[in-house]
Design a protein around this motif. Structure first.
Motif, PDB file in Angstrom:
ATOM      1  N   SER A 140      29.000  12.644  53.309  1.00 25.09           N
ATOM      2  CA  SER A 140      28.107  12.149  54.360  1.00 25.09           C
ATOM      3  C   SER A 140      27.829  13.216  55.416  1.00 25.09           C
ATOM      4  CB  SER A 140      28.695  10.901  55.020  1.00 25.09           C
ATOM      5  OG  SER A 140      29.991  11.147  55.516  1.00 25.09           O
ATOM      6  N   LEU A 141      28.637  14.288  55.436  1.00 20.59           N
ATOM      7  CA  LEU A 141      28.389  15.449  56.279  1.00 20.59           C
ATOM      8  C   LEU A 141      28.247  16.677  55.390  1.00 20.59           C
ATOM      9  CD1 LEU A 141      30.899  15.159  59.279  1.00 20.59           C
ATOM     10  CD2 LEU A 141      28.450  14.692  59.295  1.00 20.59           C
ATOM     11  N   ASP A 142      27.288  17.534  55.709  1.00 18.03           N
ATOM     12  CA  ASP A 142      27.127  18.778  54.959  1.00 18.03           C
ATOM     13  C   ASP A 142      28.064  19.859  55.469  1.00 18.03           C
ATOM     14  OD1 ASP A 142      24.723  18.147  53.217  1.00 18.03           O
ATOM     15  OD2 ASP A 142      23.892  17.694  55.187  1.00 18.03           O
ATOM     16  N   LEU A 143      28.280  19.859  56.761  1.00 14.99           N
ATOM     17  CA  LEU A 143      29.036  20.923  57.420  1.00 14.99           C
ATOM     18  C   LEU A 143      29.714  20.338  58.647  1.00 14.99           C
ATOM     19  CD1 LEU A 143      29.528  24.074  57.867  1.00 14.99           C
ATOM     20  CD2 LEU A 143      27.438  24.016  59.241  1.00 14.99           C
ATOM     21  N   ALA A 144      30.902  20.824  58.975  1.00 13.78           N
ATOM     22  CA  ALA A 144      31.576  20.329  60.176  1.00 13.78           C
ATOM     23  C   ALA A 144      32.400  21.437  60.810  1.00 13.78           C
ATOM     24  CB  ALA A 144      32.471  19.135  59.852  1.00 13.78           C
ATOM     25  N   LEU A 145      32.399  21.447  62.126  1.00 20.25           N
ATOM     26  CA  LEU A 145      33.256  22.330  62.910  1.00 20.25           C
ATOM     27  C   LEU A 145      34.446  21.504  63.356  1.00 20.25           C
ATOM     28  CD1 LEU A 145      33.387  25.213  64.208  1.00 20.25           C
ATOM     29  CD2 LEU A 145      32.466  24.148  66.265  1.00 20.25           C
ATOM     30  N   ILE A 146      35.639  21.859  62.888  1.00 20.37           N
ATOM     31  CA  ILE A 146      36.816  21.027  63.118  1.00 20.37           C
ATOM     32  C   ILE A 146      37.954  21.830  63.736  1.00 20.37           C
ATOM     33  CG2 ILE A 146      36.245  19.542  61.156  1.00 20.37           C
ATOM     34  CD1 ILE A 146      38.780  21.024  59.801  1.00 20.37           C
ATOM     35  N   GLY A 147      38.906  21.105  64.297  1.00 20.19           N
ATOM     36  CA  GLY A 147      40.177  21.681  64.689  1.00 20.19           C
ATOM     37  C   GLY A 147      41.225  21.257  63.680  1.00 20.19           C
ATOM     38  N   ALA A 148      42.198  22.122  63.412  1.00 13.05           N
ATOM     39  CA  ALA A 148      43.229  21.812  62.422  1.00 13.05           C
ATOM     40  C   ALA A 148      44.530  22.498  62.812  1.00 13.05           C
ATOM     41  CB  ALA A 148      42.793  22.251  61.026  1.00 13.05           C
ATOM     42  N   ALA A 149      45.615  22.023  62.220  1.00 15.17           N
ATOM     43  CA  ALA A 149      46.924  22.620  62.439  1.00 15.17           C
ATOM     44  C   ALA A 149      47.203  23.627  61.335  1.00 15.17           C
ATOM     45  CB  ALA A 149      48.002  21.543  62.460  1.00 15.17           C
ATOM     46  N   GLY A 150      47.308  24.886  61.688  1.00 18.04           N
ATOM     47  CA  GLY A 150      47.679  25.915  60.725  1.00 18.04           C
ATOM     48  C   GLY A 150      46.537  26.507  59.944  1.00 18.04           C
ATOM     49  N   GLN A 151      45.797  25.666  59.202  1.00 16.43           N
ATOM     50  CA  GLN A 151      44.704  26.165  58.380  1.00 16.43           C
ATOM     51  C   GLN A 151      43.763  25.025  58.036  1.00 16.43           C
ATOM     52  OE1 GLN A 151      46.562  27.694  54.843  1.00 16.43           O
ATOM     53  NE2 GLN A 151      47.068  25.682  54.030  1.00 16.43           N
ATOM     54  N   VAL A 265      43.769  25.930  64.955  1.00 18.18           N
ATOM     55  CA  VAL A 265      42.639  26.709  64.458  1.00 18.18           C
ATOM     56  C   VAL A 265      41.338  25.922  64.604  1.00 18.18           C
ATOM     57  CG1 VAL A 265      44.103  27.914  62.790  1.00 18.18           C
ATOM     58  CG2 VAL A 265      42.808  25.905  62.048  1.00 18.18           C
ATOM     59  N   LEU A 266      40.271  26.660  64.770  1.00 15.71           N
ATOM     60  CA  LEU A 266      38.917  26.130  64.742  1.00 15.71           C
ATOM     61  C   LEU A 266      38.290  26.645  63.466  1.00 15.71           C
ATOM     62  CD1 LEU A 266      36.416  24.814  66.208  1.00 15.71           C
ATOM     63  CD2 LEU A 266      35.962  27.090  67.108  1.00 15.71           C
ATOM     64  N   ALA A 267      37.686  25.771  62.674  1.00 21.01           N
ATOM     65  CA  ALA A 267      37.143  26.189  61.383  1.00 21.01           C
ATOM     66  C   ALA A 267      35.847  25.458  61.076  1.00 21.01           C
ATOM     67  CB  ALA A 267      38.162  25.923  60.277  1.00 21.01           C
ATOM     68  N   LEU A 268      34.996  26.122  60.329  1.00 17.08           N
ATOM     69  CA  LEU A 268      33.803  25.508  59.749  1.00 17.08           C
ATOM     70  C   LEU A 268      34.125  25.124  58.318  1.00 17.08           C
ATOM     71  CD1 LEU A 268      30.866  27.747  61.001  1.00 17.08           C
ATOM     72  CD2 LEU A 268      31.021  25.275  61.277  1.00 17.08           C
ATOM     73  N   ILE A 269      33.895  23.871  57.959  1.00 13.36           N
ATOM     74  CA  ILE A 269      34.190  23.425  56.596  1.00 13.36           C
ATOM     75  C   ILE A 269      32.940  22.809  55.973  1.00 13.36           C
ATOM     76  CG2 ILE A 269      36.628  23.009  57.063  1.00 13.36           C
ATOM     77  CD1 ILE A 269      35.933  19.989  57.197  1.00 13.36           C
ATOM     78  N   SER A 270      32.853  22.919  54.653  1.00  9.17           N
ATOM     79  CA  SER A 270      31.753  22.311  53.911  1.00  9.17           C
ATOM     80  C   SER A 270      32.235  21.997  52.515  1.00  9.17           C
ATOM     81  CB  SER A 270      30.531  23.250  53.853  1.00  9.17           C
ATOM     82  OG  SER A 270      30.875  24.469  53.223  1.00  9.17           O
ATOM     83  N   ALA A 271      31.558  21.073  51.848  1.00 12.43           N
ATOM     84  CA  ALA A 271      31.900  20.725  50.478  1.00 12.43           C
ATOM     85  C   ALA A 271      31.489  21.864  49.544  1.00 12.43           C
ATOM     86  CB  ALA A 271      31.206  19.425  50.070  1.00 12.43           C
ATOM     87  N   PRO A 272      32.124  21.992  48.355  1.00 15.74           N
ATOM     88  CA  PRO A 272      31.793  23.085  47.432  1.00 15.74           C
ATOM     89  C   PRO A 272      30.339  23.091  46.976  1.00 15.74           C
ATOM     90  CG  PRO A 272      33.889  22.097  46.836  1.00 15.74           C
ATOM     91  CD  PRO A 272      33.288  21.217  47.897  1.00 15.74           C
ATOM     92  N   THR A 273      29.731  21.920  46.772  1.00 14.85           N
ATOM     93  CA  THR A 273      28.332  21.853  46.340  1.00 14.85           C
ATOM     94  C   THR A 273      27.428  21.972  47.548  1.00 14.85           C
ATOM     95  OG1 THR A 273      28.921  20.424  44.481  1.00 14.85           O
ATOM     96  CG2 THR A 273      26.606  20.495  45.129  1.00 14.85           C
ATOM     97  N   LYS A 274      26.546  22.981  47.506  1.00 16.12           N
ATOM     98  CA  LYS A 274      25.731  23.270  48.686  1.00 16.12           C
ATOM     99  C   LYS A 274      24.248  23.344  48.322  1.00 16.12           C
ATOM    100  CE  LYS A 274      29.473  25.848  50.840  1.00 16.12           C
ATOM    101  NZ  LYS A 274      30.430  25.405  49.831  1.00 16.12           N
TER     102      LYS A 274
END
Length: 311
Positions: A140-151, A265-274
Motif C-alpha cells: 500500500s506504500l511504494d516508499l517510506a522514510l522510517i526510523g529503526a533500531a540498529g538497521q 537509524v533513519l532509512a528509506l525502504i521500498s518493496a523489491p518490485t519497483k
C-alpha cells in the motif's frame, strides 16, 4: 501473418498436440487449427506434420520456431519499453514518512520528481515506523522514510540515511544535570519521557534495556520530539531521544547513555518490485540525501536531523 498465430504455433510446437495447445491458449481446437493453416498459407509452407499421432514440426517448422520466438520476444521488449515510458508519464506513488517531522531532502526529491513528471500523482502518508514498514510490505506504500533500531528491515530494500545514539536530556538542577555519562540502570531510576512504541527511538530504548534485564518506567510519551523535550524541561521526567534531537534544545543538558549501544537509524525502504516511477524517485532521493545539504533534515518543534529516526 498475425502475432496470435505465432503464439498458437509455439503452443502447438510445445505441446505436440492441437487439442492440448488449444486448451493452453483458451481457444477451440478447430480455431487453433484454422489459425495455424492460415499461418502456413501466409508463409507458403507446411509447418506442422499432421500425419502421425502427434503434431510434429516439419523442417520448415523447425526453422520457423526460432524466428517466431524472436519476433514475439521483440514485441514483448517493445511493450516493456513503452510501459517504462508510460510509467513516468502517468501513474501514482504513495510515500510514507514518520509523523511530526519535516524532512527537507525527501521533500526536495518529491518536488524535483513532480516537476519532471507532473502526470504522476504523489500521495504522502504520515504514521509511526512500525506501521509504515507493514504498509510497504503489503504494497500500500511504494516508499517510506522510517526510523529503526540498529538497521532497516532485512526483507525490504533500503538504505540507511542517518545512524546515531540515543541520549538523555534533563533541565539544570536535575540530579543528572552535572553528569556527562550514565548507565541505563541509572536512567531507569527516574521517570522517563519518550516517543511511543512503534517509533525507532522507543525501539532502541526498549531493546537496549531488555538486553540488560531492565524495565524502566516511561511516565509520559508524545509523538513529537519537541513535546518530549518541553515536558522534560518542566521537570516531568528525563527525556530520551537521539543526539541530534536534543542538541539544539537550549533548555536541557545532554547526558550520554554509556551502555545504549544500539543505534537509532533513519532509512528509506521500498518493496523489491519497483515501478519505473518509483525507480526514478529513488534515484532522486539518493541524490537529495547524499548531496550537499547544509541545512540537513529540519524536523519541527526545534529538533534536529535525528527527529526522523523517531518514527
Amino acid at each position: 501473418m498475425e502475432f496470435r498465430q505465432l503464439k498458437y504455433f509455439l503452443a502447438v510446437a510445445k505441446e505436440a498436440n492441437f487439442t492440448r495447445a488449444a486448451e493452453r491458449m483458451h481457444i477451440s481446437q478447430p480455431g487453433i487449427s484454422a489459425q495455424i493453416r492460415q499461418l502456413e498459407k501466409d508463409l507458403g509452407a507446411t509447418l506442422i506434420d499432421r500425419s502421425g499421432r502427434s503434431a510434429a514440426l516439419t523442417a520448415v517448422g523447425e526453422v520457423t520456431l526460432d524466428h517466431a520466438r524472436s519476433v514475439l520476444a521483440a514485441v514483448e521488449s517493445l511493450r516493456h519499453a513503452v510501459d517504462e515510458v508510460n510509467g513516468l508519464v502517468r501513474g501514482r506513488l504513495v510515500v510514507g514518512m514518520v509523523t511530526a517531522c519535516t524532512v527537507t531532502p525527501l521533500f526536495d526529491a518529491l518536488a524535483g520528481f513532480h516537476l519532471a513528471h507532473p502526470g504522476v500523482e504523489i500521495s504522502l502518508v504520515e504514521d509511526d515506523s512500525s506501521r509504515l514498514v507493514e504498509q510497504v510490505r503489503a504494497g500500500s506504500l511504494d516508499l517510506a522514510l522510517i526510523g529503526a533500531a540498529g538497521q532497516p528491515p532485512e526483507d525490504l530494500d533500503g538504505w540507511q540515511v542517518i545512524s546515531e545514539r540515543i541520549v538523555a536530556a534533563v533541565p539544570p538542577g536535575h540530579p543528572l544535570a552535572e553528569r556527562d555519562r550514565i548507565t541505563l540502570a541509572e536512567l531507569s531510576t527516574y521517570p522517563i519521557i519518550c516517543l511511543p512504541r512503534g517509533t525507532g527511538i522507543r525501539a532502541v530504548l526498549d531493546q537496549a534495556c531488555a538486553a540488560l534485564g531492565l524495565d524502566p518506567t516511561v511516565a509520559l510519551q508524545a509523538s513529537a520530539p519537541g513535546t518530549v523535550l518541553t515536558l522534560a524541561e518542566r521537570g516531568l521526567g528525563v527525556a530520551v531521544l537521539s543526539e541530534s534531537m536534543v542538541a539544539s534544545y537550549e533548555g536541557l543538558r545532554t547526558v550520554a547513555l554509556g551502555d545504549a549501544d544500539i543505534p537509532a537509524v533513519l532509512a528509506l525502504i521500498s518493496a523489491p518490485t519497483k515501478s519505473p516511477a518509483l525507480r526514478e524517485l529513488l534515484v532522486r532521493c539518493r541524490q537529495a540525501f547524499t548531496g550537499p545539504q547544509p541545512d540537513g533534515l529540519v524536523p519541527v518543534d526545534g529538533a534536529e536531523t535525528g527527529q526522523a529516526t523517531a518514527g
